[in-house]
Design a protein around this motif. Structure first.
Motif, short mmCIF file in Angstrom:
data_model
loop_
_atom_site.label_atom_id
_atom_site.label_comp_id
_atom_site.label_asym_id
_atom_site.label_seq_id
_atom_site.Cartn_x
_atom_site.Cartn_y
_atom_site.Cartn_z
N LEU A 44 18.79 24.97 -12.94
CA LEU A 44 18.07 25.90 -13.82
C LEU A 44 16.57 25.87 -13.55
O LEU A 44 15.91 26.91 -13.53
CB LEU A 44 18.34 25.54 -15.28
N ALA A 100 21.25 33.68 -9.43
CA ALA A 100 22.00 32.68 -10.18
C ALA A 100 23.39 32.48 -9.58
O ALA A 100 23.87 31.35 -9.44
CB ALA A 100 22.10 33.08 -11.64
N ARG A 122 20.32 37.76 -11.79
CA ARG A 122 21.78 37.58 -11.80
C ARG A 122 22.29 37.24 -10.41
O ARG A 122 23.11 36.32 -10.24
CB ARG A 122 22.46 38.85 -12.31
N VAL A 129 26.60 34.67 -15.56
CA VAL A 129 25.18 34.82 -15.89
C VAL A 129 25.00 36.09 -16.71
O VAL A 129 25.61 37.13 -16.44
CB VAL A 129 24.29 34.85 -14.62
N VAL A 139 23.47 30.96 -18.28
CA VAL A 139 24.36 30.76 -17.14
C VAL A 139 25.54 29.89 -17.53
O VAL A 139 25.47 29.11 -18.49
CB VAL A 139 23.63 30.12 -15.94
N LEU A 147 15.98 27.76 -10.48
CA LEU A 147 16.07 29.20 -10.74
C LEU A 147 14.79 29.71 -11.38
O LEU A 147 14.26 30.77 -10.99
CB LEU A 147 17.28 29.51 -11.63
#
Length: 388
Positions: free
Chosen positions: A120, A19, A16, A27, A81, A123
């Motif tokens: 993404l 993000a 979290r 998120v 997200v 991440l």
């Protein structure tokens, strides 16, 4: 890579935090399991409400949407997200000016798919490198994923009557992305309230009657075949004649059901420069767009979501908007477009000219009828002349 074993709670919290550091404004993390709306989705497909979007109805696509574990075998968790994209109209008077087109807010600059997908993937790579080995896949509106349901499971909000995900105190102008992972994490509490209450402003405001409320399971229902976003983007052929007058001057997508939603009074401008309206996309001149060549279209909409409609689709939409304006000022541009190389454009231009009480329209339609070879365009010309 971390040197000690992290608990699921620690892993989730670090995800979290990371993000948010990457710019995602929302998120949440949810367990993956069969969709609660799987049967409703199957019925929706069975009723043909998906229109020409055949990719939604493929047997494998339906199975994947009903259970993400079919889409990504072994998946156990979903990191969901959100990225806010709201920006107010630069000229508040533009939407009410029928000589100018309305482009949905999400499409006024760069394509969000590319921006979000890149983040993404970054991440997911970070999770792999810094937290624990994972296998999975990232999706941004292009895979067989029911993102809004997963977002509700991840505690981000509820799916409203207009089918959008609404976040309390933040509204619905959010792009959603999902990473499906093969590890079990600590999960956010699901958002289980329906805070639409008795409000049905979106249903009443939809000019084409696309919003149908909720079914017996509580799932929101929409007839995509009547949605202005579908008609201006996904539909590849002619727009049904009975729906054209209801589209007003919306030439790419539609925000009406969001604009009337009381929750969007909380929407705040996006911090992403990529979502600021680029020049010419906030209230463009319909007449100027009607004269656009293929070269101009390609240059103007490079990197833009609008390229999805292709030139012929966009000019089809612009012709409808000009017909709804009904001003003699539009006649010269429409007369030129009546000879466009694309039958789809010519047919809608013929309809637009038939809506403008001007002798030049009649003369142009009759002249085109003498040389037109496309049967559908001929029918559109005849219908316009008959209505004159």
């Amino acid at each position: 890579m971390t040197t000690h074993v992290l608990s699921p709670e620690e892993i989730s919290e670090r995800i979290r935090t990371r993000a948010r550091e990457m710019g995602f404004g929302a998120v949440g993390i949810a367990p993956v399991g069969p969709s609660a709306h799987g049967e409703a989705y199957a019925r929706w497909i069975g009723e043909g409400m998906h229109g020409e979007m055949a990719y939604l109805a493929r047997e494998d696509a339906v199975a994947k949407r009903r259970d993400p574990a079919v889409l990504v075998p072994g998946t156990r968790s979903a990191v969901v997200v959100g990225l806010e994209y709201f920006n107010a109209d630069a000229d508040p008077s533009a939407p009410a000016d029928p000589s100018r087109g309305i482009v949905a807010r999400y499409a006024r600059n760069l394509d969000y798919h590319d921006l979000m997908k890149e983040r993404l993937i970054a991440l997911q790579d970070w999770i792999n490198a810094e937290l624990l080995p994972v296998r999975g896949r990232a999706y941004v509106d292009t895979g067989a994923v029911l993102e809004r349901e997963l977002a509700s499971r991840a505690g981000l909000g509820w799916q409203a009557r207009n089918t959008m995900l609404i976040q309390p105190g933040r509204g619905s102008y959010w792009f959603l992305g999902v990473i499906l992972l093969d590890v079990e994490l600590a999960y956010d509490a699901p958002f289980e309230q329906d805070r639409c209450g008795t409000c049905s402003a979106c249903v009443r405001a939809c000019p084409t009657g696309a919003l149908l409320g909720r079914d017996e399971t509580g799932a929101p229902r929409m007839d995509a075949r009547r949605c202005i976003s579908y008609l201006t983007i996904e539909l590849r052929g002619p727009i049904p004649r009975d729906l054209r007058p209801r589209m007003g001057n919306r030439v790419y997508g539609c925000d009406i059901c969001q604009e009337v939603c009381p929750w969007n009074r909380f929407a705040t401008p996006s911090a992403e420069e990529a979502f600021l309206a680029r020049e010419g996309l906030d209230g463009p001149s319909l007449i100027e767009w009607m004269t656009m060549t293929q070269e101009e279209f390609s240059a103007r909409f490079k990197g833009s979501p609008i390229k999805r409609a292709k030139r012929r689709g966009l000019l089809r939409n612009v012709a409808v908007a000009l017909g709804n304006w009904g001003s003699p000022e539009a006649v010269p541009a429409l007369v030129v477009a009546l000879s466009d190389e694309e039958p789809l454009v010519r047919g809608h231009v013929a309809w637009a000219l038939g809506r403008i009480p001007d002798e030049r329209s009649v003369v142009a339609l009759r002249a085109r009828l003498l040389v037109e070879e496309d049967a559908w365009v001929v029918a559109e010309i005849n219908s316009s002349l008959d209505e004159d």
